[in-house]
Motif scaffolding. Structure first.
Motif, PDB file in Angstrom:
ATOM      1  N   LYS A  31       0.820  -1.216   0.000  1.00 34.28           N
ATOM      2  CA  LYS A  31       0.000   0.000   0.000  1.00 34.28           C
ATOM      3  C   LYS A  31       0.852   1.262   0.000  1.00 34.28           C
ATOM      4  O   LYS A  31       0.524   2.235  -0.663  1.00 34.28           O
ATOM      5  CB  LYS A  31      -0.951   0.014   1.201  1.00 34.28           C
ATOM      6  N   GLU A  32       1.939   1.245   0.771  1.00 38.25           N
ATOM      7  CA  GLU A  32       2.854   2.399   0.851  1.00 38.25           C
ATOM      8  C   GLU A  32       4.274   1.864   0.783  1.00 38.25           C
ATOM      9  O   GLU A  32       4.633   0.944   1.529  1.00 38.25           O
ATOM     10  CB  GLU A  32       2.657   3.178   2.157  1.00 38.25           C
ATOM     11  N   GLY A  33       5.083   2.410  -0.126  1.00 38.04           N
ATOM     12  CA  GLY A  33       6.454   1.925  -0.233  1.00 38.04           C
ATOM     13  C   GLY A  33       7.160   2.506  -1.439  1.00 38.04           C
ATOM     14  O   GLY A  33       6.862   3.615  -1.882  1.00 38.04           O
ATOM     15  N   THR A  34       8.086   1.723  -1.962  1.00 35.07           N
ATOM     16  CA  THR A  34       8.857   2.156  -3.124  1.00 35.07           C
ATOM     17  C   THR A  34       8.897   1.055  -4.180  1.00 35.07           C
ATOM     18  O   THR A  34       8.738  -0.123  -3.882  1.00 35.07           O
ATOM     19  CB  THR A  34      10.311   2.533  -2.738  1.00 35.07           C
ATOM     20  N   CYS A  35       9.128   1.485  -5.386  1.00 33.76           N
ATOM     21  CA  CYS A  35       9.220   0.578  -6.529  1.00 33.76           C
ATOM     22  C   CYS A  35      10.499   0.921  -7.283  1.00 33.76           C
ATOM     23  O   CYS A  35      10.694   2.060  -7.704  1.00 33.76           O
ATOM     24  CB  CYS A  35       7.999   0.772  -7.429  1.00 33.76           C
ATOM     25  N   LEU A  36      11.347  -0.069  -7.438  1.00 32.19           N
ATOM     26  CA  LEU A  36      12.574   0.085  -8.209  1.00 32.19           C
ATOM     27  C   LEU A  36      12.401  -0.648  -9.534  1.00 32.19           C
ATOM     28  O   LEU A  36      12.005  -1.819  -9.555  1.00 32.19           O
ATOM     29  CB  LEU A  36      13.770  -0.505  -7.453  1.00 32.19           C
ATOM     30  N   VAL A  37      12.687   0.028 -10.628  1.00 34.66           N
ATOM     31  CA  VAL A  37      12.704  -0.597 -11.947  1.00 34.66           C
ATOM     32  C   VAL A  37      14.171  -0.649 -12.357  1.00 34.66           C
ATOM     33  O   VAL A  37      14.870   0.368 -12.339  1.00 34.66           O
ATOM     34  CB  VAL A  37      11.874   0.190 -12.973  1.00 34.66           C
ATOM     35  N   TYR A  38      14.643  -1.854 -12.693  1.00 32.69           N
ATOM     36  CA  TYR A  38      16.066  -2.070 -12.946  1.00 32.69           C
ATOM     37  C   TYR A  38      16.290  -2.806 -14.263  1.00 32.69           C
ATOM     38  O   TYR A  38      15.647  -3.815 -14.537  1.00 32.69           O
ATOM     39  CB  TYR A  38      16.669  -2.872 -11.781  1.00 32.69           C
ATOM     40  N   ASN A  39      17.223  -2.299 -15.049  1.00 34.41           N
ATOM     41  CA  ASN A  39      17.620  -2.875 -16.325  1.00 34.41           C
ATOM     42  C   ASN A  39      19.058  -3.376 -16.173  1.00 34.41           C
ATOM     43  O   ASN A  39      19.959  -2.572 -15.973  1.00 34.41           O
ATOM     44  CB  ASN A  39      17.506  -1.778 -17.390  1.00 34.41           C
ATOM     45  N   GLY A 121      21.133  -4.060 -29.889  1.00 35.17           N
ATOM     46  CA  GLY A 121      20.108  -4.951 -30.415  1.00 35.17           C
ATOM     47  C   GLY A 121      20.239  -5.306 -31.878  1.00 35.17           C
ATOM     48  O   GLY A 121      21.096  -4.775 -32.567  1.00 35.17           O
ATOM     49  N   PRO A 122      19.385  -6.195 -32.310  1.00 39.12           N
ATOM     50  CA  PRO A 122      18.288  -6.807 -31.541  1.00 39.12           C
ATOM     51  C   PRO A 122      18.825  -7.731 -30.443  1.00 39.12           C
ATOM     52  O   PRO A 122      19.888  -8.333 -30.594  1.00 39.12           O
ATOM     53  CB  PRO A 122      17.505  -7.590 -32.589  1.00 39.12           C
ATOM     54  N   ARG A 123      18.061  -7.801 -29.367  1.00 42.42           N
ATOM     55  CA  ARG A 123      18.470  -8.595 -28.210  1.00 42.42           C
ATOM     56  C   ARG A 123      17.252  -9.181 -27.497  1.00 42.42           C
ATOM     57  O   ARG A 123      16.146  -8.672 -27.611  1.00 42.42           O
ATOM     58  CB  ARG A 123      19.208  -7.736 -27.170  1.00 42.42           C
ATOM     59  N   ASN A 124      17.505 -10.233 -26.745  1.00 37.55           N
ATOM     60  CA  ASN A 124      16.551 -10.718 -25.755  1.00 37.55           C
ATOM     61  C   ASN A 124      16.935 -10.007 -24.465  1.00 37.55           C
ATOM     62  O   ASN A 124      18.040 -10.192 -23.958  1.00 37.55           O
ATOM     63  CB  ASN A 124      16.647 -12.235 -25.579  1.00 37.55           C
ATOM     64  N   ARG A 125      16.049  -9.180 -23.970  1.00 39.64           N
ATOM     65  CA  ARG A 125      16.340  -8.355 -22.804  1.00 39.64           C
ATOM     66  C   ARG A 125      15.401  -8.724 -21.670  1.00 39.64           C
ATOM     67  O   ARG A 125      14.406  -9.426 -21.854  1.00 39.64           O
ATOM     68  CB  ARG A 125      16.178  -6.871 -23.128  1.00 39.64           C
ATOM     69  N   GLU A 126      15.712  -8.173 -20.510  1.00 39.27           N
ATOM     70  CA  GLU A 126      14.842  -8.324 -19.357  1.00 39.27           C
ATOM     71  C   GLU A 126      14.956  -7.086 -18.498  1.00 39.27           C
ATOM     72  O   GLU A 126      15.917  -6.316 -18.619  1.00 39.27           O
ATOM     73  CB  GLU A 126      15.203  -9.576 -18.547  1.00 39.27           C
ATOM     74  N   PHE A 127      13.954  -6.878 -17.667  1.00 36.81           N
ATOM     75  CA  PHE A 127      14.023  -5.849 -16.651  1.00 36.81           C
ATOM     76  C   PHE A 127      13.318  -6.367 -15.418  1.00 36.81           C
ATOM     77  O   PHE A 127      12.522  -7.310 -15.493  1.00 36.81           O
ATOM     78  CB  PHE A 127      13.447  -4.513 -17.137  1.00 36.81           C
ATOM     79  N   PHE A 128      13.652  -5.782 -14.289  1.00 43.83           N
ATOM     80  CA  PHE A 128      13.119  -6.213 -13.017  1.00 43.83           C
ATOM     81  C   PHE A 128      12.348  -5.086 -12.355  1.00 43.83           C
ATOM     82  O   PHE A 128      12.693  -3.919 -12.505  1.00 43.83           O
ATOM     83  CB  PHE A 128      14.257  -6.642 -12.085  1.00 43.83           C
ATOM     84  N   VAL A 129      11.326  -5.476 -11.612  1.00 43.49           N
ATOM     85  CA  VAL A 129      10.552  -4.539 -10.810  1.00 43.49           C
ATOM     86  C   VAL A 129      10.557  -5.071  -9.384  1.00 43.49           C
ATOM     87  O   VAL A 129      10.131  -6.208  -9.134  1.00 43.49           O
ATOM     88  CB  VAL A 129       9.102  -4.395 -11.325  1.00 43.49           C
ATOM     89  N   LYS A 130      11.096  -4.275  -8.462  1.00 43.88           N
ATOM     90  CA  LYS A 130      11.196  -4.647  -7.048  1.00 43.88           C
ATOM     91  C   LYS A 130      10.331  -3.685  -6.250  1.00 43.88           C
ATOM     92  O   LYS A 130      10.520  -2.467  -6.320  1.00 43.88           O
ATOM     93  CB  LYS A 130      12.649  -4.555  -6.586  1.00 43.88           C
ATOM     94  N   ILE A 131       9.349  -4.234  -5.522  1.00 45.08           N
ATOM     95  CA  ILE A 131       8.459  -3.410  -4.710  1.00 45.08           C
ATOM     96  C   ILE A 131       8.726  -3.722  -3.243  1.00 45.08           C
ATOM     97  O   ILE A 131       8.761  -4.887  -2.844  1.00 45.08           O
ATOM     98  CB  ILE A 131       6.970  -3.675  -5.055  1.00 45.08           C
ATOM     99  N   GLN A 132       8.934  -2.661  -2.465  1.00 49.21           N
ATOM    100  CA  GLN A 132       9.187  -2.821  -1.039  1.00 49.21           C
ATOM    101  C   GLN A 132       8.219  -1.941  -0.256  1.00 49.21           C
ATOM    102  O   GLN A 132       8.025  -0.772  -0.582  1.00 49.21           O
ATOM    103  CB  GLN A 132      10.617  -2.418  -0.692  1.00 49.21           C
ATOM    104  N   ALA A 133       7.665  -2.524   0.798  1.00 50.70           N
ATOM    105  CA  ALA A 133       6.766  -1.786   1.671  1.00 50.70           C
ATOM    106  C   ALA A 133       7.575  -0.916   2.619  1.00 50.70           C
ATOM    107  O   ALA A 133       8.709  -1.264   2.982  1.00 50.70           O
ATOM    108  CB  ALA A 133       5.892  -2.760   2.477  1.00 50.70           C
ATOM    109  N   ASP A 134       6.996   0.209   3.009  1.00 56.45           N
ATOM    110  CA  ASP A 134       7.627   1.026   4.056  1.00 56.45           C
ATOM    111  C   ASP A 134       7.694   0.220   5.341  1.00 56.45           C
ATOM    112  O   ASP A 134       6.831  -0.618   5.622  1.00 56.45           O
ATOM    113  CB  ASP A 134       6.799   2.299   4.312  1.00 56.45           C
TER     114      ASP A 134
END
Length: 135
Positions: A31-39, A121-134
């Protein structure tokens, strides 16, 4: 919570990942926290940009190419000049972004989207989403 997303890219393409990030936040239950998007790639970047005018992406692309043109005199010669330029572009734009989670949603402005930019590219890529609560 950590989510991994896979994408197939083409050289110099831009991929809107905003909905993936929003959905990951909502599914996390935080509900409350942070979101990190990482490549985790050194020839791709992340950017927050307005989606309202598709020609804005042309401006972004032209400016990135103007600032870091593909050229043969890079000292980095491990791969192609395109690869060397991609490393510099990635370093300048960055590979991660931090966002606020508020009331269970990604807190983003109405004219903000999150974009994955391919500089090699072209490439097979990925990214990550990390969600942490306060705490």
């Amino acid at each position: 919570m950590l989510k991994n997303f896979k994408i197939k890219t083409k050289y110099n393409e831009v991929y809107d990942i905003t909905e993936h990030v929003k959905k990951a936040v909502e599914e996390s239950g935080v509900k409350e926290g942070t979101c990190l998007v990482y490549n985790p790639h050194s020839t791709a970047g992340l950017a927050v940009f307005s989606p309202w005018d598709p020609n804005g992406f042309l401006d972004l692309d032209e400016e990135i190419r103007r600032l870091v043109p593909t050229r043969i005199d890079f000292k980095h010669q491990h791969d192609t000049p395109q690869d060397a330029a991609g490393h510099v572009k990635s370093a300048l734009l960055g590979i991660s972004g931090n966002f606020i989670v508020h009331e269970g949603k990604l807190l983003a402005g109405g004219s903000q989207g999150i974009y994955f930019l391919e500089f090699d590219g072209p490439r097979n890529r990925e990214f990550f989403v990390k969600i942490q609560a306060d705490a």
